[in-house]
Design a protein around this motif. Structure first.
Motif, mmCIF file in Angstrom:
data_model
loop_
_atom_site.group_PDB
_atom_site.id
_atom_site.type_symbol
_atom_site.label_atom_id
_atom_site.label_comp_id
_atom_site.label_asym_id
_atom_site.label_seq_id
_atom_site.Cartn_x
_atom_site.Cartn_y
_atom_site.Cartn_z
ATOM 1 N N ILE A 1 0.841 -1.194 0.000
ATOM 2 C CA ILE A 1 0.000 0.000 0.000
ATOM 3 C C ILE A 1 0.878 1.246 0.000
ATOM 4 N N ALA A 2 0.569 2.186 -0.895
ATOM 5 C CA ALA A 2 1.301 3.449 -0.983
ATOM 6 C C ALA A 2 0.599 4.542 -0.182
ATOM 7 N N GLN A 3 -0.729 4.618 -0.258
ATOM 8 C CA GLN A 3 -1.495 5.684 0.395
ATOM 9 C C GLN A 3 -2.868 5.154 0.814
ATOM 10 N N ILE A 4 -3.418 5.733 1.893
ATOM 11 C CA ILE A 4 -4.802 5.470 2.276
ATOM 12 C C ILE A 4 -5.481 6.798 2.569
ATOM 13 N N GLY A 5 -6.792 6.815 2.434
ATOM 14 C CA GLY A 5 -7.595 7.993 2.740
ATOM 15 C C GLY A 5 -9.006 7.547 3.058
ATOM 16 N N ALA A 6 -9.819 8.478 3.591
ATOM 17 C CA ALA A 6 -11.188 8.131 3.961
ATOM 18 C C ALA A 6 -12.140 9.255 3.590
ATOM 19 N N SER A 7 -13.348 8.881 3.196
ATOM 20 C CA SER A 7 -14.407 9.835 2.866
ATOM 21 C C SER A 7 -15.629 9.535 3.718
ATOM 22 N N ALA B 1 -7.748 0.628 -13.655
ATOM 23 C CA ALA B 1 -7.538 1.415 -14.874
ATOM 24 C C ALA B 1 -6.141 2.017 -14.944
ATOM 25 N N LEU B 2 -5.664 2.633 -13.859
ATOM 26 C CA LEU B 2 -4.331 3.241 -13.866
ATOM 27 C C LEU B 2 -3.245 2.163 -13.903
ATOM 28 N N LYS B 3 -3.443 1.099 -13.186
ATOM 29 C CA LYS B 3 -2.467 -0.006 -13.170
ATOM 30 C C LYS B 3 -2.307 -0.591 -14.571
ATOM 31 N N ASP B 4 -3.409 -0.755 -15.282
ATOM 32 C CA ASP B 4 -3.387 -1.386 -16.601
ATOM 33 C C ASP B 4 -2.941 -0.437 -17.717
ATOM 34 N N LYS B 5 -2.948 0.868 -17.444
ATOM 35 C CA LYS B 5 -2.578 1.858 -18.461
ATOM 36 C C LYS B 5 -1.081 1.813 -18.717
ATOM 37 N N ASN B 6 -0.680 1.859 -19.983
ATOM 38 C CA ASN B 6 0.732 1.838 -20.355
ATOM 39 C C ASN B 6 1.244 3.272 -20.414
ATOM 40 N N ILE C 1 -10.164 4.550 0.884
ATOM 41 C CA ILE C 1 -9.510 4.269 -0.391
ATOM 42 C C ILE C 1 -8.092 3.796 -0.111
ATOM 43 N N VAL C 2 -7.713 2.728 -0.788
ATOM 44 C CA VAL C 2 -6.377 2.144 -0.655
ATOM 45 C C VAL C 2 -5.730 2.217 -2.032
ATOM 46 N N VAL C 3 -4.565 2.881 -2.101
ATOM 47 C CA VAL C 3 -3.833 3.010 -3.356
ATOM 48 C C VAL C 3 -2.507 2.274 -3.187
ATOM 49 N N TYR C 4 -2.206 1.383 -4.117
ATOM 50 C CA TYR C 4 -1.017 0.545 -4.042
ATOM 51 C C TYR C 4 0.131 1.142 -4.855
ATOM 52 N N HIS C 5 1.349 0.710 -4.569
ATOM 53 C CA HIS C 5 2.528 1.192 -5.294
ATOM 54 C C HIS C 5 2.454 0.889 -6.790
ATOM 55 N N ASN C 6 1.787 -0.186 -7.175
ATOM 56 C CA ASN C 6 1.681 -0.532 -8.600
ATOM 57 C C ASN C 6 0.497 0.158 -9.278
ATOM 58 N N CYS C 7 -0.123 1.136 -8.604
ATOM 59 C CA CYS C 7 -1.206 1.978 -9.125
ATOM 60 C C CYS C 7 -2.572 1.300 -9.126
ATOM 61 N N ASN C 8 -2.718 0.176 -8.490
ATOM 62 C CA ASN C 8 -4.021 -0.440 -8.301
ATOM 63 C C ASN C 8 -4.751 0.362 -7.224
ATOM 64 N N ILE C 9 -6.081 0.457 -7.307
ATOM 65 C CA ILE C 9 -6.860 1.274 -6.384
ATOM 66 C C ILE C 9 -8.031 0.455 -5.856
ATOM 67 N N ASP C 10 -8.211 0.466 -4.530
ATOM 68 C CA ASP C 10 -9.341 -0.210 -3.883
ATOM 69 C C ASP C 10 -10.154 0.780 -3.054
ATOM 70 N N PRO C 11 -11.342 1.207 -3.532
ATOM 71 C CA PRO C 11 -12.260 1.897 -2.626
ATOM 72 C C PRO C 11 -12.970 0.830 -1.787
ATOM 73 N N ASP D 1 5.479 7.234 -16.275
ATOM 74 C CA ASP D 1 5.699 7.513 -14.854
ATOM 75 C C ASP D 1 4.371 7.573 -14.111
ATOM 76 N N LYS D 2 3.960 6.420 -13.589
ATOM 77 C CA LYS D 2 2.700 6.342 -12.861
ATOM 78 C C LYS D 2 2.910 6.315 -11.347
ATOM 79 N N ALA D 3 4.110 6.592 -10.872
ATOM 80 C CA ALA D 3 4.409 6.488 -9.436
ATOM 81 C C ALA D 3 3.421 7.316 -8.618
ATOM 82 N N ILE D 4 2.945 6.747 -7.518
ATOM 83 C CA ILE D 4 1.992 7.418 -6.629
ATOM 84 C C ILE D 4 2.774 8.298 -5.658
#
Length: 169
Positions: A77-83, A112-117, A90-100, A120-123
């Motif tokens: 996990i790279a970042q977390i946040g809450a709404s 979508a971001l993980k699969d995009k070619n 929301i959980v954002v991973y280093h490989n750009c995968n996102i889990d709300p 520089d997609k670094a979070i």
């Protein structure tokens, strides 16, 4: 001869005491040291530790551990946040995968971001305002609608965004 037989018997007994893990079953042993970020939502404190996540319920004092084998869709996990509006973490991973992640358990994956070619997609940052999550990346930033669980906008600025600030008024 007696010594060889007794040694062989001892080895066989020792091998019989070893237990193997069931084929096809995995166990995760994530580290929960070195807390880097905490967010609170509906009486539960979610804590990011060494790329992992756990939750502490303030009311019943229970602890829930999250991992990729049970509730999450990835690792590191790279970042977390809450709404509070969306009632999601929301959980954002280093490989750009996102889990709300919903507070009642459900996790919806946005790959979508993980699969995009892209180059520089670094979070670099995550800012949550109302029901939107703003994720700063190496190319710009994107906006995730946490209620719907979709990427609403992507801004390719060809610059690294290390933080997003909102000013009222």
């Amino acid at each position: 001869m007696k010594r060889i037989v007794s040694s062989l018997l001892l080895v066989l007994l020792w091998l019989g005491t070893l237990t193997a893990q069931t084929i096809g079953q995995w166990n995760a042993y994530p580290s929960y040291m070195d807390a880097t970020k905490c967010v609170a939502l509906d009486g539960v404190v979610y804590t990011q530790c060494a790329g992992n996540l756990f939750a502490y319920d303030v009311e019943d004092e229970s602890v829930q551990l999250f991992d990729c084998l049970t509730q999450l869709n990835d690792v590191r996990i790279a970042q977390i946040g809450a709404s509070t509006e969306a009632k999601r973490v929301i959980v954002v991973y280093h490989n750009c995968n996102i889990d709300p992640k919903g507070t009642k358990g459900g996790v919806h994956n946005i790959s979508a971001l993980k699969d995009k070619n892209m180059s520089d997609k670094a979070i670099h940052s995550l800012t949550v305002v109302a029901d939107k999550a703003y994720i700063g990346t190496g190319f710009g930033f994107l906006v995730v609608d946490m209620k719907e669980g979709v990427v609403r906008d992507t801004y390719n600025l060809n610059r690294t965004v290390t933080g997003i600030l909102f000013k009222e008024g």
